[in-house]
Design a protein around this motif. Structure first.
Motif, PDB file in Angstrom:
ATOM      1  N   PHE A  35       0.840  -1.260   0.252  1.00 18.37           N
ATOM      2  CA  PHE A  35      -0.144  -0.228   0.125  1.00 18.37           C
ATOM      3  C   PHE A  35       0.569   1.114   0.080  1.00 18.37           C
ATOM      4  CE2 PHE A  35      -2.853  -3.471   1.808  1.00 18.37           C
ATOM      5  CZ  PHE A  35      -4.047  -3.371   1.065  1.00 18.37           C
ATOM      6  N   ASP A  36       1.708   1.292   0.736  1.00 19.38           N
ATOM      7  CA  ASP A  36       2.930   2.371   1.390  1.00 19.38           C
ATOM      8  C   ASP A  36       3.233   2.746  -0.650  1.00 19.38           C
ATOM      9  OD1 ASP A  36       2.211   3.214   3.314  1.00 19.38           O
ATOM     10  OD2 ASP A  36       3.388   1.660   4.025  1.00 19.38           O
ATOM     11  N   TYR A  37       3.667   0.933  -0.827  1.00 25.83           N
ATOM     12  CA  TYR A  37       4.115   1.248  -2.574  1.00 25.83           C
ATOM     13  C   TYR A  37       3.763   2.708  -3.470  1.00 25.83           C
ATOM     14  CZ  TYR A  37       5.963  -0.426  -6.893  1.00 25.83           C
ATOM     15  OH  TYR A  37       6.640  -0.319  -8.114  1.00 25.83           O
ATOM     16  N   LEU A  38       2.440   1.868  -3.226  1.00 23.33           N
ATOM     17  CA  LEU A  38       1.725   1.622  -4.265  1.00 23.33           C
ATOM     18  C   LEU A  38       1.151   3.739  -4.508  1.00 23.33           C
ATOM     19  CD1 LEU A  38      -0.667  -1.297  -5.250  1.00 23.33           C
ATOM     20  CD2 LEU A  38       1.012   0.122  -6.643  1.00 23.33           C
ATOM     21  N   LEU A  39       0.808   4.250  -3.058  1.00 25.94           N
ATOM     22  CA  LEU A  39       0.241   5.580  -2.217  1.00 25.94           C
ATOM     23  C   LEU A  39       1.877   6.350  -2.562  1.00 25.94           C
ATOM     24  CD1 LEU A  39      -1.707   4.988   0.699  1.00 25.94           C
ATOM     25  CD2 LEU A  39      -3.046   5.149  -1.881  1.00 25.94           C
ATOM     26  N   PHE A  40       3.048   6.153  -2.618  1.00 21.02           N
ATOM     27  CA  PHE A  40       4.397   6.928  -2.942  1.00 21.02           C
ATOM     28  C   PHE A  40       3.924   7.957  -4.108  1.00 21.02           C
ATOM     29  CE2 PHE A  40       9.054   8.062  -3.855  1.00 21.02           C
ATOM     30  CZ  PHE A  40       8.804   8.059  -2.796  1.00 21.02           C
ATOM     31  N   ASP A  41       3.817   7.996  -4.850  1.00 21.05           N
ATOM     32  CA  ASP A  41       4.020   8.802  -6.011  1.00 21.05           C
ATOM     33  C   ASP A  41       2.166   9.509  -5.787  1.00 21.05           C
ATOM     34  OD1 ASP A  41       6.278   7.621  -6.792  1.00 21.05           O
ATOM     35  OD2 ASP A  41       4.872   6.128  -8.745  1.00 21.05           O
ATOM     36  N   GLN A  42       1.583   9.143  -5.486  1.00 23.71           N
ATOM     37  CA  GLN A  42      -0.045   9.912  -4.926  1.00 23.71           C
ATOM     38  C   GLN A  42       0.423  11.147  -4.059  1.00 23.71           C
ATOM     39  OE1 GLN A  42      -3.366   7.330  -4.937  1.00 23.71           O
ATOM     40  NE2 GLN A  42      -2.882   6.206  -5.953  1.00 23.71           N
ATOM     41  N   GLU A  43       1.481  10.677  -2.910  1.00 20.25           N
ATOM     42  CA  GLU A  43       2.202  12.044  -2.752  1.00 20.25           C
ATOM     43  C   GLU A  43       0.253  12.023  -1.974  1.00 20.25           C
ATOM     44  OE1 GLU A  43       4.970  14.988  -4.047  1.00 20.25           O
ATOM     45  OE2 GLU A  43       2.982  15.181  -4.739  1.00 20.25           O
ATOM     46  N   VAL A  44      -0.021  10.628  -0.474  1.00 20.81           N
ATOM     47  CA  VAL A  44      -1.308  10.596  -0.210  1.00 20.81           C
ATOM     48  C   VAL A  44      -0.764   9.586   1.152  1.00 20.81           C
ATOM     49  CG1 VAL A  44      -2.940  11.857  -1.260  1.00 20.81           C
ATOM     50  CG2 VAL A  44      -2.745   9.546  -1.371  1.00 20.81           C
ATOM     51  N   ASP A  45      -1.048   9.121   2.362  1.00 22.42           N
ATOM     52  CA  ASP A  45      -0.785   8.381   3.290  1.00 22.42           C
ATOM     53  C   ASP A  45      -2.221   7.941   3.148  1.00 22.42           C
ATOM     54  OD1 ASP A  45      -2.873   9.937   5.016  1.00 22.42           O
ATOM     55  OD2 ASP A  45      -1.464  10.914   5.613  1.00 22.42           O
ATOM     56  N   ARG A  46      -2.295   6.772   4.063  1.00 14.92           N
ATOM     57  CA  ARG A  46      -3.027   5.833   3.954  1.00 14.92           C
ATOM     58  C   ARG A  46      -4.403   6.075   4.634  1.00 14.92           C
ATOM     59  NH1 ARG A  46       0.497  -0.147   5.297  1.00 14.92           N
ATOM     60  NH2 ARG A  46      -1.866  -0.917   5.494  1.00 14.92           N
ATOM     61  N   LEU A  56      -7.081  23.636 -12.215  1.00 17.08           N
ATOM     62  CA  LEU A  56      -7.045  22.734 -13.269  1.00 17.08           C
ATOM     63  C   LEU A  56      -5.504  23.453 -14.225  1.00 17.08           C
ATOM     64  CD1 LEU A  56      -9.978  23.477 -15.034  1.00 17.08           C
ATOM     65  CD2 LEU A  56      -9.615  21.742 -13.670  1.00 17.08           C
ATOM     66  N   ALA A  57      -5.556  24.516 -13.950  1.00 19.85           N
ATOM     67  CA  ALA A  57      -4.069  24.934 -14.750  1.00 19.85           C
ATOM     68  C   ALA A  57      -2.685  24.382 -13.339  1.00 19.85           C
ATOM     69  CB  ALA A  57      -3.660  25.964 -14.957  1.00 19.85           C
ATOM     70  N   SER A  58      -2.855  24.075 -12.100  1.00 15.86           N
ATOM     71  CA  SER A  58      -1.748  23.921 -11.417  1.00 15.86           C
ATOM     72  C   SER A  58      -0.624  22.106 -11.670  1.00 15.86           C
ATOM     73  CB  SER A  58      -2.440  24.046 -10.087  1.00 15.86           C
ATOM     74  OG  SER A  58      -2.853  22.760  -9.929  1.00 15.86           O
ATOM     75  N   GLY A  59      -1.382  21.706 -12.899  1.00 12.48           N
ATOM     76  CA  GLY A  59      -0.762  20.562 -12.579  1.00 12.48           C
ATOM     77  C   GLY A  59      -0.102  19.588 -11.738  1.00 12.48           C
ATOM     78  N   ASP A  60       1.110  19.703 -11.702  1.00 12.87           N
ATOM     79  CA  ASP A  60       2.113  18.825 -10.418  1.00 12.87           C
ATOM     80  C   ASP A  60       2.831  19.388  -9.473  1.00 12.87           C
ATOM     81  OD1 ASP A  60       2.439  17.223  -8.881  1.00 12.87           O
ATOM     82  OD2 ASP A  60       4.435  16.583  -9.811  1.00 12.87           O
ATOM     83  N   GLN A  61       1.875  20.831  -9.052  1.00 11.01           N
ATOM     84  CA  GLN A  61       2.823  22.087  -8.752  1.00 11.01           C
ATOM     85  C   GLN A  61       3.016  21.914  -7.377  1.00 11.01           C
ATOM     86  OE1 GLN A  61       1.836  25.770  -9.670  1.00 11.01           O
ATOM     87  NE2 GLN A  61       1.874  25.702 -12.275  1.00 11.01           N
ATOM     88  N   HIS A  62       2.065  21.305  -7.234  1.00 14.11           N
ATOM     89  CA  HIS A  62       1.496  21.369  -5.444  1.00 14.11           C
ATOM     90  C   HIS A  62       1.273  19.443  -4.912  1.00 14.11           C
ATOM     91  CE1 HIS A  62       1.098  25.761  -5.552  1.00 14.11           C
ATOM     92  NE2 HIS A  62       0.895  25.158  -6.162  1.00 14.11           N
ATOM     93  N   LYS A  63       1.373  19.487  -4.117  1.00 16.84           N
ATOM     94  CA  LYS A  63       1.094  17.824  -3.136  1.00 16.84           C
ATOM     95  C   LYS A  63       0.084  17.374  -3.046  1.00 16.84           C
ATOM     96  CE  LYS A  63       4.480  16.394  -0.418  1.00 16.84           C
ATOM     97  NZ  LYS A  63       5.563  16.192   0.633  1.00 16.84           N
ATOM     98  N   PRO A  64      -1.373  16.891  -3.586  1.00 16.23           N
ATOM     99  CA  PRO A  64      -2.742  16.557  -3.280  1.00 16.23           C
ATOM    100  C   PRO A  64      -3.807  17.886  -2.420  1.00 16.23           C
ATOM    101  CG  PRO A  64      -2.215  14.561  -3.723  1.00 16.23           C
ATOM    102  CD  PRO A  64      -0.563  15.300  -3.407  1.00 16.23           C
ATOM    103  N   ALA A  65      -2.921  17.373  -1.392  1.00 15.92           N
ATOM    104  CA  ALA A  65      -4.042  18.525   0.121  1.00 15.92           C
ATOM    105  C   ALA A  65      -3.834  19.681  -0.766  1.00 15.92           C
ATOM    106  CB  ALA A  65      -3.042  18.510   1.419  1.00 15.92           C
ATOM    107  N   ALA A  66      -2.324  20.614  -0.651  1.00 18.53           N
ATOM    108  CA  ALA A  66      -2.217  21.992  -1.510  1.00 18.53           C
ATOM    109  C   ALA A  66      -2.964  22.241  -2.602  1.00 18.53           C
ATOM    110  CB  ALA A  66      -0.994  22.508  -1.718  1.00 18.53           C
ATOM    111  N   ALA A  67      -3.085  21.213  -3.438  1.00 14.06           N
ATOM    112  CA  ALA A  67      -3.342  21.796  -4.922  1.00 14.06           C
ATOM    113  C   ALA A  67      -5.397  21.876  -4.674  1.00 14.06           C
ATOM    114  CB  ALA A  67      -3.395  20.824  -5.726  1.00 14.06           C
ATOM    115  N   ALA A  68      -5.669  20.790  -4.083  1.00 11.96           N
ATOM    116  CA  ALA A  68      -6.878  20.986  -3.426  1.00 11.96           C
ATOM    117  C   ALA A  68      -6.757  22.426  -2.393  1.00 11.96           C
ATOM    118  CB  ALA A  68      -7.465  19.772  -2.381  1.00 11.96           C
TER     119      ALA A  68
END
Length: 603
Positions: free
Chosen positions: A254-265, A555-567
């Protein structure tokens, strides 16, 4: 498209297929691009291998690497898209395999790049990110990968093995789209043709209960004939992921697959557990209402996707969809709408049904040109939902590509389904605004439930709940076979639907019907994205233009931020349970409104 037999790809209307000349005008151009990327890769190695020691040279290397990745994106799509629309054509498979091997070789050759960059100290990498802001997301991921990067020779070997390591998904797709023969089924004295695509896109929604259930039974019978080989294929996929997790030092897959998503379990588990526990009663109430309105003897798993009011349907042709798409997206502004409507004259979309075509829908985004959308049009309103969903991905890709390098334009998987499901909510809002009576309003609300939330919040979420149990088995050092997968799937379905739905024979084989299982922890992100989309949509309804501007910025922010900051850019705080709780409350209010409208209609 009704019950016609599927055509061969060569017999379909060209204007309803996508036009790949936006990638390369001719096959010769494509072949020249292949020679160019080989030379560029060789030159890259000569110029940069063992030399990435300061910020200046790293910045130059990133710019050259960026160009190679752009070329690889176009080459990959030119080979992958034909196979997606006809896997039965040997030439398509041959081209796809050739390009997969080519790009795997280039990945292996260039694998030194990340390995050398990671060996630099953080100060050097930070300097690059500060001076070349377009590469900041790439640098962020590099720094995170320091702890899980393997020896450069191993990384090179893994890159070279790319096509072999991705084989389980390819084997699965060949089995379901090329090998499975569903034949026909008979109801009364009439024979009906059946295929994977026909069941998923047509019979599953059929208004005639006897036809719908007979199609499900035959579909399930054929699936069962392949259950052992598909289970073995899936076991290979999951074992591969567990081995990769272990090799990179993760305690859990789980940790391996969530690593690139930059979110925790915690975020992952919350999404599954909250919906399984809190949304289940709401949907049980709704599906019981569907059973009563349709006067069914019982609600079986084969009946789940039927309309509440099958006599009140909206047929929509491809041509007619333009106006619905334009009107629904209008709130996002003229520039957004115009960029999306180019899809029709420029033929971004493959609408037709044909033998060997991938099921469902997807949007893929070759960087530097326009997106491509695959779907199968059946003249149903649900097709407009699929189309506008994929256009949500397209809109994000276009805006993100304008603002970001190819090395920083794709957001976390956790966020990826927010723009698509948001657009579906805009379509429902349009249908509600056009409603002139109770029946039409109910029609709009049920389409939101069945097309947007059912698909993304339930179907994919139940995939995720099943998938979590499968990965837990592997984390615990256990294995599985077809019978075990069916047992897990049946348990998940029974838990969610309770006594409201009969989980009839064949339902347990639903684990055989989805390619998402070969994409890591992807299924749960649909509900995660829709949670963000729902809250952003409700905010726009309340606050208007400022919230719209922030959504477009998201929408324009792409990968500039981790998910929590982007949302947060869109005004949604995913670090708390509030967005998900509020979304479930919104759904409960919608179900109660549907039931009230039904009473009003009956007088």
């Amino acid at each position: 498209m009704g019950q016609e037999k599927l055509k061969n790809r060569v017999d379909v209307l060209e204007e309803l297929t996508w036009d790949l000349t936006a990638l390369y005008k001719t096959k010769t151009d494509f072949e020249e691009a292949i020679e160019e990327i080989k030379k560029a890769s060789d030159k890259f190695c000569e110029e940069y291998e063992n030399k990435l020691v300061d910020a200046t040279i790293i910045a130059l290397a990133l710019k050259d690497y960026e160009r190679i990745m752009q070329s690889a994106s176009l080459i990959n799509h030119y080979a992958f898209l034909p196979e997606a629309v006809d896997i039965t054509n040997p030439a398509n498979t041959e081209l796809s395999r050739f390009v997969n091997n080519l790009l795997a070789g280039i990945d292996a050759k260039l694998s030194f790049f990340d390995s050398e960059l990671i060996s630099n100290d953080s100060d050097t990498l930070n300097q690059v990110a500060k001076e070349e802001k377009q590469f900041a997301p790439y640098i962020r991921h590099l720094k995170e990968k320091k702890s899980v990067q393997l020896d450069p020779i191993i990384e090179k070997t893994l890159a070279q093995l790319g096509p072999v390591l991705s084989a389980p998904e390819s084997i699965y797709e060949q089995a379901r789209l090329a090998d499975m023969d569903f034949g026909t089924f008979t109801v009364g004295d009439k024979e009906y043709p059946l295929s994977f695509v026909l069941y998923e896109d047509y019979y599953m929604y059929h208004g005639d209960t006897s036809i719908r259930r007979a199609a499900f039974d035959k579909f399930s019978t054929v699936l069962a004939n392949y259950q052992n080989v598909i289970a073995e294929t899936y076991y290979t996929q999951v074992q591969k992921e567990k081995m990769m997790a272990t090799m990179r030092g993760f305690d859990s897959v789980f940790d391996y697959l969530l690593f690139d998503q930059e979110v925790d379990r915690e975020l992952y588990n919350r999404q599954i557990d909250t919906i399984m526990n809190d949304l289940a009663p709401v949907m049980q109430k709704y599906i019981t209402h569907v059973k009563e309105e349709n006067r069914l003897d019982k609600m079986t798993y084969a009946d789940l996707k039927i309309d509440l009011d099958s006599d009140y349907s909206l047929k929509v042709t491809v041509e007619e969809s333009k106006e619905l798409v334009s009107d629904a997206l209008n709130v996002l502004g003229q520039n957004y709408v115009e960029s999306i409507l180019k899809a029709y004259p420029e033929r971004w979309v493959d609408f037709v049904q044909n033998k060997g075509k991938s099921t469902g829908g997807f949007c893929t985004n070759p960087y530097g040109t326009h997106p491509y959308v695959l779907m199968s049009w059946t003249n149903q309103l649900s097709d407009v939902y699929t189309l506008i969903h994929e256009f949500g991905h397209a809109g994000q890709a276009l805006l993100s590509a304008k603002s970001n390098s190819i090395l920083g334009e794709e957001p976390s998987l956790y966020l990826i389904e927010a723009p698509s499901t948001f657009n579906e909510l805009l379509l429902t809002d349009l249908l509600k605004r056009k409603s002139t009576d109770a029946r039409r309003e109910r029609f709009a609300l049920t389409n939101m439930l069945t097309n947007t939330y059912f698909h993304n919040f339930i179907t994919h979420l139940l995939e995720a709940a099943y998938q979590r149990d499968v990965y837990q088995l592997v984390d615990d050092g256990k294995s599985f076979d077809a019978a075990k997968l069916s047992e897990i799937k049946k348990t998940v379905l029974k838990k969610f639907w309770g006594d409201a739905v009969e989980i009839n024979p064949g339902a347990e084989l639903t684990w055989m019907r989805q390619s998402h299982y070969y994409m890591g922890l992807y299924s749960y992100t649909y509900s995660a994205g829709l949670t963000i989309a729902t809250q952003a949509f409700l905010r726009i309804q309340k606050e208007g233009q400022p919230a719209i501007e922030e959504w477009l910025e998201f929408l324009a922010s792409g990968d500039q931020h981790k998910p929590a900051a982007a949302a947060l850019i869109a005004g949604v705080d995913i670090t708390t349970s509030k967005p998900l709780d509020d979304t479930i409350r919104y759904l409960e209010e919608s179900v109660d409104r549907i039931i009230a409208l039904s009473k009003e209609i009956k007088g």
